[in-house]
Scaffold this motif. Structure first.
Motif, PDB file in Angstrom:
ATOM      1  N   PRO A 222       0.730  -1.410   0.518  1.00 38.83           N
ATOM      2  CA  PRO A 222       0.064  -0.090   0.207  1.00 38.83           C
ATOM      3  C   PRO A 222       1.068   1.181   0.121  1.00 38.83           C
ATOM      4  O   PRO A 222       2.216   1.202   0.503  1.00 38.83           O
ATOM      5  CB  PRO A 222      -0.781  -0.339   1.823  1.00 38.83           C
ATOM      6  N   LEU A 223       0.285   2.312  -0.754  1.00 37.46           N
ATOM      7  CA  LEU A 223       1.109   3.469  -0.590  1.00 37.46           C
ATOM      8  C   LEU A 223       1.196   4.184   0.732  1.00 37.46           C
ATOM      9  O   LEU A 223       1.880   5.101   0.865  1.00 37.46           O
ATOM     10  CB  LEU A 223       0.454   4.509  -1.204  1.00 37.46           C
ATOM     11  N   SER A 224       0.411   3.678   1.828  1.00 37.39           N
ATOM     12  CA  SER A 224       0.025   4.602   2.536  1.00 37.39           C
ATOM     13  C   SER A 224      -0.498   3.612   3.588  1.00 37.39           C
ATOM     14  O   SER A 224      -1.502   2.457   3.458  1.00 37.39           O
ATOM     15  CB  SER A 224      -0.116   6.009   2.935  1.00 37.39           C
ATOM     16  N   GLY A 225      -0.691   3.542   5.000  1.00 39.53           N
ATOM     17  CA  GLY A 225      -1.380   2.996   6.670  1.00 39.53           C
ATOM     18  C   GLY A 225      -2.578   4.024   6.487  1.00 39.53           C
ATOM     19  O   GLY A 225      -3.144   3.796   7.381  1.00 39.53           O
ATOM     20  N   VAL A 226      -2.910   5.433   5.426  1.00 37.41           N
ATOM     21  CA  VAL A 226      -3.485   5.498   5.555  1.00 37.41           C
ATOM     22  C   VAL A 226      -4.976   5.289   5.071  1.00 37.41           C
ATOM     23  O   VAL A 226      -4.811   4.443   4.043  1.00 37.41           O
ATOM     24  CB  VAL A 226      -3.569   7.159   4.650  1.00 37.41           C
ATOM     25  N   ASP A 227      -6.086   5.350   5.361  1.00 35.72           N
ATOM     26  CA  ASP A 227      -7.167   3.856   4.894  1.00 35.72           C
ATOM     27  C   ASP A 227      -7.662   5.137   3.680  1.00 35.72           C
ATOM     28  O   ASP A 227      -7.908   6.018   3.884  1.00 35.72           O
ATOM     29  CB  ASP A 227      -8.451   3.501   5.947  1.00 35.72           C
ATOM     30  N   ARG A 228      -7.994   4.164   2.767  1.00 35.62           N
ATOM     31  CA  ARG A 228      -9.335   4.633   1.949  1.00 35.62           C
ATOM     32  C   ARG A 228     -10.352   5.633   2.274  1.00 35.62           C
ATOM     33  O   ARG A 228     -11.097   6.520   1.614  1.00 35.62           O
ATOM     34  CB  ARG A 228      -9.380   3.801   1.317  1.00 35.62           C
ATOM     35  N   SER A 229     -10.957   5.388   3.345  1.00 37.41           N
ATOM     36  CA  SER A 229     -12.210   6.296   4.055  1.00 37.41           C
ATOM     37  C   SER A 229     -12.366   7.355   4.864  1.00 37.41           C
ATOM     38  O   SER A 229     -12.820   8.355   4.562  1.00 37.41           O
ATOM     39  CB  SER A 229     -12.321   5.598   5.028  1.00 37.41           C
ATOM     40  N   VAL A 230     -10.302   7.373   4.539  1.00 41.57           N
ATOM     41  CA  VAL A 230      -9.905   8.953   5.281  1.00 41.57           C
ATOM     42  C   VAL A 230     -10.022   9.560   3.436  1.00 41.57           C
ATOM     43  O   VAL A 230     -10.023  10.822   2.842  1.00 41.57           O
ATOM     44  CB  VAL A 230      -8.814   8.376   5.899  1.00 41.57           C
ATOM     45  N   LEU A 231      -8.656   9.056   2.202  1.00 41.34           N
ATOM     46  CA  LEU A 231      -8.321   8.957   1.418  1.00 41.34           C
ATOM     47  C   LEU A 231      -9.541   9.952   0.589  1.00 41.34           C
ATOM     48  O   LEU A 231      -9.605  10.522  -0.302  1.00 41.34           O
ATOM     49  CB  LEU A 231      -7.736   8.581   0.569  1.00 41.34           C
ATOM     50  N   PHE A 232     -10.802   8.972  -0.222  1.00 47.65           N
ATOM     51  CA  PHE A 232     -10.707   9.167  -0.992  1.00 47.65           C
ATOM     52  C   PHE A 232     -12.285  10.585  -0.729  1.00 47.65           C
ATOM     53  O   PHE A 232     -12.469  10.875  -1.664  1.00 47.65           O
ATOM     54  CB  PHE A 232     -12.143   7.951  -1.335  1.00 47.65           C
ATOM     55  N   PRO A 233     -12.598  10.278   0.102  1.00 47.35           N
ATOM     56  CA  PRO A 233     -13.631  11.867   0.452  1.00 47.35           C
ATOM     57  C   PRO A 233     -12.392  13.659   0.181  1.00 47.35           C
ATOM     58  O   PRO A 233     -13.286  14.305  -0.254  1.00 47.35           O
ATOM     59  CB  PRO A 233     -13.518  11.788   1.583  1.00 47.35           C
ATOM     60  N   LEU A 234     -11.508  12.711   0.200  1.00 46.07           N
ATOM     61  CA  LEU A 234     -10.482  14.356   0.176  1.00 46.07           C
ATOM     62  C   LEU A 234     -10.233  14.015  -1.569  1.00 46.07           C
ATOM     63  O   LEU A 234     -10.429  15.399  -2.008  1.00 46.07           O
ATOM     64  CB  LEU A 234      -8.950  13.806   0.743  1.00 46.07           C
ATOM     65  N   ASP A 282       0.637  12.958  -3.363  1.00 55.60           N
ATOM     66  CA  ASP A 282       0.565  14.128  -2.603  1.00 55.60           C
ATOM     67  C   ASP A 282      -0.958  14.136  -1.725  1.00 55.60           C
ATOM     68  O   ASP A 282      -0.587  14.618  -0.839  1.00 55.60           O
ATOM     69  CB  ASP A 282       0.513  14.964  -4.010  1.00 55.60           C
ATOM     70  N   PHE A 283      -2.028  13.266  -3.134  1.00 56.53           N
ATOM     71  CA  PHE A 283      -3.267  13.680  -1.783  1.00 56.53           C
ATOM     72  C   PHE A 283      -2.926  12.270  -0.944  1.00 56.53           C
ATOM     73  O   PHE A 283      -3.498  12.635   0.502  1.00 56.53           O
ATOM     74  CB  PHE A 283      -4.236  12.521  -2.929  1.00 56.53           C
ATOM     75  N   VAL A 284      -1.925  11.070  -0.571  1.00 58.70           N
ATOM     76  CA  VAL A 284      -1.600  10.967   0.197  1.00 58.70           C
ATOM     77  C   VAL A 284      -0.849  11.170   1.755  1.00 58.70           C
ATOM     78  O   VAL A 284      -1.377  11.368   2.338  1.00 58.70           O
ATOM     79  CB  VAL A 284      -1.301   9.582  -0.097  1.00 58.70           C
ATOM     80  N   ARG A 285      -0.202  12.178   1.241  1.00 58.85           N
ATOM     81  CA  ARG A 285       0.250  12.984   2.216  1.00 58.85           C
ATOM     82  C   ARG A 285      -0.150  13.859   2.399  1.00 58.85           C
ATOM     83  O   ARG A 285      -1.216  14.195   3.842  1.00 58.85           O
ATOM     84  CB  ARG A 285       1.134  13.719   1.810  1.00 58.85           C
ATOM     85  N   ILE A 286      -1.314  14.717   1.633  1.00 64.11           N
ATOM     86  CA  ILE A 286      -2.550  15.639   2.542  1.00 64.11           C
ATOM     87  C   ILE A 286      -3.259  14.595   3.537  1.00 64.11           C
ATOM     88  O   ILE A 286      -3.726  15.179   4.338  1.00 64.11           O
ATOM     89  CB  ILE A 286      -3.427  15.787   1.266  1.00 64.11           C
ATOM     90  N   ALA A 287      -3.483  13.316   3.353  1.00 59.15           N
ATOM     91  CA  ALA A 287      -4.448  12.474   3.783  1.00 59.15           C
ATOM     92  C   ALA A 287      -4.128  12.135   5.724  1.00 59.15           C
ATOM     93  O   ALA A 287      -4.577  11.677   6.454  1.00 59.15           O
ATOM     94  CB  ALA A 287      -5.107  11.568   3.150  1.00 59.15           C
ATOM     95  N   GLU A 288      -2.899  11.920   4.939  1.00 59.06           N
ATOM     96  CA  GLU A 288      -1.738  12.028   5.987  1.00 59.06           C
ATOM     97  C   GLU A 288      -1.922  12.765   7.450  1.00 59.06           C
ATOM     98  O   GLU A 288      -1.716  12.434   8.748  1.00 59.06           O
ATOM     99  CB  GLU A 288      -0.222  11.407   6.012  1.00 59.06           C
ATOM    100  N   VAL A 289      -1.909  14.076   6.834  1.00 55.55           N
ATOM    101  CA  VAL A 289      -1.945  15.179   8.062  1.00 55.55           C
ATOM    102  C   VAL A 289      -3.632  14.803   8.700  1.00 55.55           C
ATOM    103  O   VAL A 289      -3.134  15.267   9.442  1.00 55.55           O
ATOM    104  CB  VAL A 289      -1.876  16.551   6.817  1.00 55.55           C
ATOM    105  N   ALA A 290      -4.385  15.169   7.738  1.00 55.69           N
ATOM    106  CA  ALA A 290      -5.801  14.869   8.235  1.00 55.69           C
ATOM    107  C   ALA A 290      -6.037  13.947   8.865  1.00 55.69           C
ATOM    108  O   ALA A 290      -7.232  13.768  10.265  1.00 55.69           O
ATOM    109  CB  ALA A 290      -6.754  14.675   6.803  1.00 55.69           C
ATOM    110  N   ASP A 291      -5.416  12.741   9.104  1.00 49.53           N
ATOM    111  CA  ASP A 291      -5.779  11.496   9.366  1.00 49.53           C
ATOM    112  C   ASP A 291      -5.484  11.317  11.435  1.00 49.53           C
ATOM    113  O   ASP A 291      -3.760  11.766  11.375  1.00 49.53           O
ATOM    114  CB  ASP A 291      -4.880  10.587   9.231  1.00 49.53           C
TER     115      ASP A 291
END
Length: 291
Positions: A222-234, A282-291
Motif C-alpha cells: 500500500p502507498l500508505s497506512g491511511v485508510d481509503r475512507s480518509v483518502l477517497f472523500p478528500l 500528493d493526496f496521500v500526504r494530505i490525507a496523512e495530515v488529516a488522519d
C-alpha cells in the motif's frame, strides 16, 4: 458441431456471430442498455483479450458479466479456474451448459456466481480470484473495478474492456485534461495503463461508443497506512469544483479555507494548486495530515 477453426485451445471452441444470435434467441435474451449488455461475437477479439491479460496457468480469473460466454470460453484454457459473476439469472443458468457443450474438457474450471458485481462479497466466491478479465458494463465500470479491488485483496492484476473515454480517465496521470477521481482512486490500488482500442463491429448490438482495454497491476505494498475512507472523500472534494484552487475546493472537507491551507502546507502542497495537478502520492500526504 463445434467450429475447429474457432478453437481457443485444446477442448474449447469460441462463439461466432451466428452462435451468439442463436443462443440469444434460445434464451429470448434481448441486450439491454440498463445492464450495459453488448455481447462480443468475434473470436479474434476474445483471443486478443486473453493474450493481453498475460495469465499464468495457476491464475483464477474473475469475469464480470460473462453474458452468453464469448470471453468465458476463451479464458477457460488459459487459467486454473474462471469465476463468472452474472447478475442476469437466465444468462447465469445457461453458462455452465455452454461451457459443457463447447469446452467439455474444461467445463469443471467454471464457477458461476449469481450476483451484482457492485455488491458481491468475498464470501460468495468459491475460490479466491487473482486476475480480473472482463467486458464490463460501461455504465458501472469504474465503481465495479474499485469495489472488487477493495473486496478482494487476492486480485493482483486485471484487464478490462470499457468505454474509450473511461479507459482514458482510468489510466490518466496528473496534468491530463481527463485526470480525475477515477484516475486517483485506481492509482491508490494499482498501476494502470491503456492497453489498446476495440472496434465497435465486434459487438452485438453495435454500441454507439468506442471501446478500449485498460490493464492494471496491484501495488505490492500500500502507498500508505491511511485508510481509503480518509483518502477517497478528500479526492472527491478536490475534484468536485475543478476550477477552484485546493484551498477553496477542500474548505468544506477540512472545515474552513484556513484549515485546508494549513493541512496543504503541512503536506508540502501549494494551496493555490488545483486537484488535477496532484499525484496520488500528493493526496496521500494530505490525507496523512488529516488522519
Amino acid at each position: 458441431m463445434n467450429d475447429v477453426s474457432s478453437s481457443a485451445g485444446p477442448g474449447s471452441a469460441l462463439l461466432g456471430p451466428a452462435d451468439v444470435r442463436r443462443l440469444a434467441a434460445e434464451l429470448d435474451v434481448r441486450p439491454t442498455k440498463k445492464l450495459g449488455q453488448n455481447f462480443v461475437h468475434d473470436p479474434n477479439t476474445v483471443r486478443r483479450i486473453v493474450a493481453a491479460a498475460d495469465l499464468a496457468p495457476d491464475d483464477v480469473v474473475l469475469e464480470v458479466g460473462p453474458g452468453l460466454g464469448s470471453l468465458t470460453l476463451a479464458l477457460l484454457p488459459a487459467a486454473a479456474a474462471v469465476v463468472a459473476v452474472e447478475i442476469d439469472p437466465v444468462l447465469a443458468a445457461r453458462l455452465p451448459g455452454t461451457a459443457a457443450d463447447r469446452a467439455p474438457g474444461l467445463a469443471d474450471r467454471l464457477h458461476v456466481v449469481l450476483a451484482d458485481a457492485m455488491r458481491v462479497t468475498a464470501e460468495q466466491f468459491p475460490v479466491r480470484p487473482t486476475a480480473l478479465v472482463a467486458n464490463l458494463p460501461y455504465n458501472v465500470a469504474v465503481p465495479v473495478v474499485l469495489h472488487l479491488l477493495a473486496e478482494l485483496p487476492s486480485l493482483t492484476k486485471g484487464l478490462v474492456m470499457v468505454q474509450a473515454e473511461v479507459a482514458d480517465r482510468m489510466a490518466a496521470g496528473p496534468g491530463s485534461k481527463v485526470y480525475g477521481v477515477p484516475s486517483v482512486k485506481l492509482a491508490w490500488y494499482a498501476d494502470a495503463r491503456r492497453a489498446g482500442a476495440v472496434p465497435r463491429a465486434v459487438f452485438w448490438p453495435v454500441p454507439n461508443v468506442d471501446s478500449a482495454l485498460v490493464s492494471f497491476t496491484r501495488r505490492a505494498e500500500p502507498l500508505s497506512g491511511v485508510d481509503r475512507s480518509v483518502l477517497f472523500p478528500l479526492v472527491d472534494a478536490a475534484f468536485a469544483q475543478r476550477r477552484k484552487t485546493l484551498r477553496g475546493a477542500l474548505s468544506g472537507w477540512a472545515g474552513s479555507p484556513a484549515e485546508a491551507e494549513r493541512r496543504l502546507l503541512a503536506a508540502g502542497v501549494d494551496p493555490s494548486t488545483r486537484g488535477e495537478q496532484l499525484s496520488v502520492q500528493d493526496f496521500v500526504r494530505i490525507a496523512e495530515v488529516a488522519d
